[in-house]
Design a protein around this motif. Sequence first.
Motif, PDB file in Angstrom:
ATOM      1  N   LYS A 101       0.834  -1.205   0.000  1.00 10.21           N
ATOM      2  CA  LYS A 101       0.000   0.000   0.000  1.00 10.21           C
ATOM      3  C   LYS A 101       0.872   1.259   0.000  1.00 10.21           C
ATOM      4  N   ASN A 102       2.018   1.187   0.677  1.00  8.99           N
ATOM      5  CA  ASN A 102       2.929   2.330   0.753  1.00  8.99           C
ATOM      6  C   ASN A 102       3.837   2.459  -0.462  1.00  8.99           C
ATOM      7  N   ASN A 103       4.069   1.357  -1.176  1.00  3.42           N
ATOM      8  CA  ASN A 103       4.971   1.395  -2.330  1.00  3.42           C
ATOM      9  C   ASN A 103       4.538   0.324  -3.330  1.00  3.42           C
ATOM     10  N   LEU A 104       3.732   0.716  -4.282  1.00  2.93           N
ATOM     11  CA  LEU A 104       3.199  -0.227  -5.268  1.00  2.93           C
ATOM     12  C   LEU A 104       4.275  -0.819  -6.172  1.00  2.93           C
ATOM     13  N   ASN A 105       5.448  -0.214  -6.216  1.00  5.65           N
ATOM     14  CA  ASN A 105       6.523  -0.696  -7.075  1.00  5.65           C
ATOM     15  C   ASN A 105       7.503  -1.623  -6.365  1.00  5.65           C
ATOM     16  N   ASN A 106       7.210  -2.005  -5.132  1.00  6.37           N
ATOM     17  CA  ASN A 106       8.104  -2.877  -4.372  1.00  6.37           C
ATOM     18  C   ASN A 106       7.990  -4.314  -4.901  1.00  6.37           C
ATOM     19  N   TYR A 107       8.966  -4.717  -5.697  1.00  2.00           N
ATOM     20  CA  TYR A 107       8.942  -6.032  -6.336  1.00  2.00           C
ATOM     21  C   TYR A 107       9.002  -7.157  -5.303  1.00  2.00           C
ATOM     22  N   LYS A 108       9.813  -7.007  -4.277  1.00  2.00           N
ATOM     23  CA  LYS A 108       9.962  -8.051  -3.250  1.00  2.00           C
ATOM     24  C   LYS A 108       8.635  -8.290  -2.521  1.00  2.00           C
ATOM     25  N   THR A 109       7.916  -7.226  -2.230  1.00  2.00           N
ATOM     26  CA  THR A 109       6.622  -7.345  -1.568  1.00  2.00           C
ATOM     27  C   THR A 109       5.624  -8.053  -2.473  1.00  2.00           C
ATOM     28  N   ARG A 110       5.609  -7.683  -3.749  1.00  2.00           N
ATOM     29  CA  ARG A 110       4.719  -8.346  -4.713  1.00  2.00           C
ATOM     30  C   ARG A 110       5.062  -9.834  -4.824  1.00  2.00           C
ATOM     31  N   GLU A 111       6.339 -10.126  -4.791  1.00  2.07           N
ATOM     32  CA  GLU A 111       6.814 -11.511  -4.852  1.00  2.07           C
ATOM     33  C   GLU A 111       6.283 -12.318  -3.662  1.00  2.07           C
ATOM     34  N   GLU A 112       6.351 -11.743  -2.480  1.00  2.13           N
ATOM     35  CA  GLU A 112       5.863 -12.414  -1.267  1.00  2.13           C
ATOM     36  C   GLU A 112       4.356 -12.654  -1.342  1.00  2.13           C
ATOM     37  N   ILE A 113       3.619 -11.680  -1.850  1.00  3.73           N
ATOM     38  CA  ILE A 113       2.166 -11.827  -1.985  1.00  3.73           C
ATOM     39  C   ILE A 113       1.845 -12.940  -2.978  1.00  3.73           C
ATOM     40  N   MET A 114       2.546 -12.973  -4.100  1.00  2.00           N
ATOM     41  CA  MET A 114       2.301 -14.015  -5.096  1.00  2.00           C
ATOM     42  C   MET A 114       2.615 -15.402  -4.538  1.00  2.00           C
ATOM     43  N   LEU A 115       3.705 -15.526  -3.790  1.00  2.00           N
ATOM     44  CA  LEU A 115       4.058 -16.813  -3.188  1.00  2.00           C
ATOM     45  C   LEU A 115       2.996 -17.232  -2.174  1.00  2.00           C
ATOM     46  N   SER A 116       2.542 -16.288  -1.372  1.00  7.29           N
ATOM     47  CA  SER A 116       1.497 -16.590  -0.385  1.00  7.29           C
ATOM     48  C   SER A 116       0.216 -17.051  -1.076  1.00  7.29           C
ATOM     49  N   CYS A 117      -0.159 -16.361  -2.143  1.00 13.54           N
ATOM     50  CA  CYS A 117      -1.377 -16.727  -2.879  1.00 13.54           C
ATOM     51  C   CYS A 117      -1.243 -18.101  -3.526  1.00 13.54           C
ATOM     52  N   MET A 118      -0.067 -18.391  -4.072  1.00 10.99           N
ATOM     53  CA  MET A 118       0.163 -19.696  -4.686  1.00 10.99           C
ATOM     54  C   MET A 118       0.026 -20.808  -3.647  1.00 10.99           C
ATOM     55  N   LEU A 119       0.611 -20.604  -2.482  1.00  6.22           N
ATOM     56  CA  LEU A 119       0.521 -21.610  -1.421  1.00  6.22           C
ATOM     57  C   LEU A 119      -0.915 -21.770  -0.920  1.00  6.22           C
ATOM     58  N   ALA A 120      -1.634 -20.665  -0.835  1.00  5.62           N
ATOM     59  CA  ALA A 120      -3.023 -20.724  -0.370  1.00  5.62           C
ATOM     60  C   ALA A 120      -3.905 -21.490  -1.351  1.00  5.62           C
ATOM     61  N   HIS A 121      -3.580 -21.407  -2.641  1.00  3.54           N
ATOM     62  CA  HIS A 121      -4.426 -22.030  -3.659  1.00  3.54           C
ATOM     63  C   HIS A 121      -3.989 -23.427  -4.079  1.00  3.54           C
ATOM     64  N   ASN A 122      -2.815 -23.869  -3.682  1.00  6.64           N
ATOM     65  CA  ASN A 122      -2.358 -25.170  -4.163  1.00  6.64           C
ATOM     66  C   ASN A 122      -2.890 -26.347  -3.338  1.00  6.64           C
ATOM     67  N   GLY A 123      -3.685 -26.072  -2.318  1.00  2.00           N
ATOM     68  CA  GLY A 123      -4.318 -27.132  -1.548  1.00  2.00           C
ATOM     69  C   GLY A 123      -3.643 -27.477  -0.231  1.00  2.00           C
ATOM     70  N   VAL A 124      -2.440 -26.962   0.007  1.00  3.51           N
ATOM     71  CA  VAL A 124      -1.712 -27.313   1.215  1.00  3.51           C
ATOM     72  C   VAL A 124      -2.452 -26.860   2.482  1.00  3.51           C
ATOM     73  N   CYS A 125      -3.204 -25.770   2.396  1.00  2.00           N
ATOM     74  CA  CYS A 125      -3.944 -25.268   3.561  1.00  2.00           C
ATOM     75  C   CYS A 125      -5.151 -26.135   3.899  1.00  2.00           C
TER      76      CYS A 125
END
Length: 103
Positions: free
Chosen positions: A32-56
């Motif tokens: 929210k503070n920096n939309l261009n933060n690639y590392k933050t976007r990377e973490e969100i994408m990894l979290s979303c992938m893990l949430a959707h792959n069935g492991v949860c």
Amino acid sequence: ERYISNTKDCELSDNICKTILKSLIKNAKQLKNNLNNYKTREEIMLSCMLAHNGVCGLGKKADWSSHIIAHKLYKYYQKPHGLLVGIVMNGWIKYVFKINSYK
């Protein structure tokens, strides 16, 4: 939806879900503070992938009623699926937590 389940004694799956949720909350605030933060976007994408792959949901009985309701609402409102799920889940979580208060 995978975290909020009637299935008890899924400690590992529940803890994975909690960790993913904590990561998403932390990184969403940073993004929210920096939309261009690639590392933050990377973490969100990894979290979303893990949430959707069935492991949860490992070892749990799933309840997808909020998704089903969101699909029905699309017929009337033609809004994005994620938006409708978010709206439905707000009420659904309040209802389900009364039943699953152990979480």
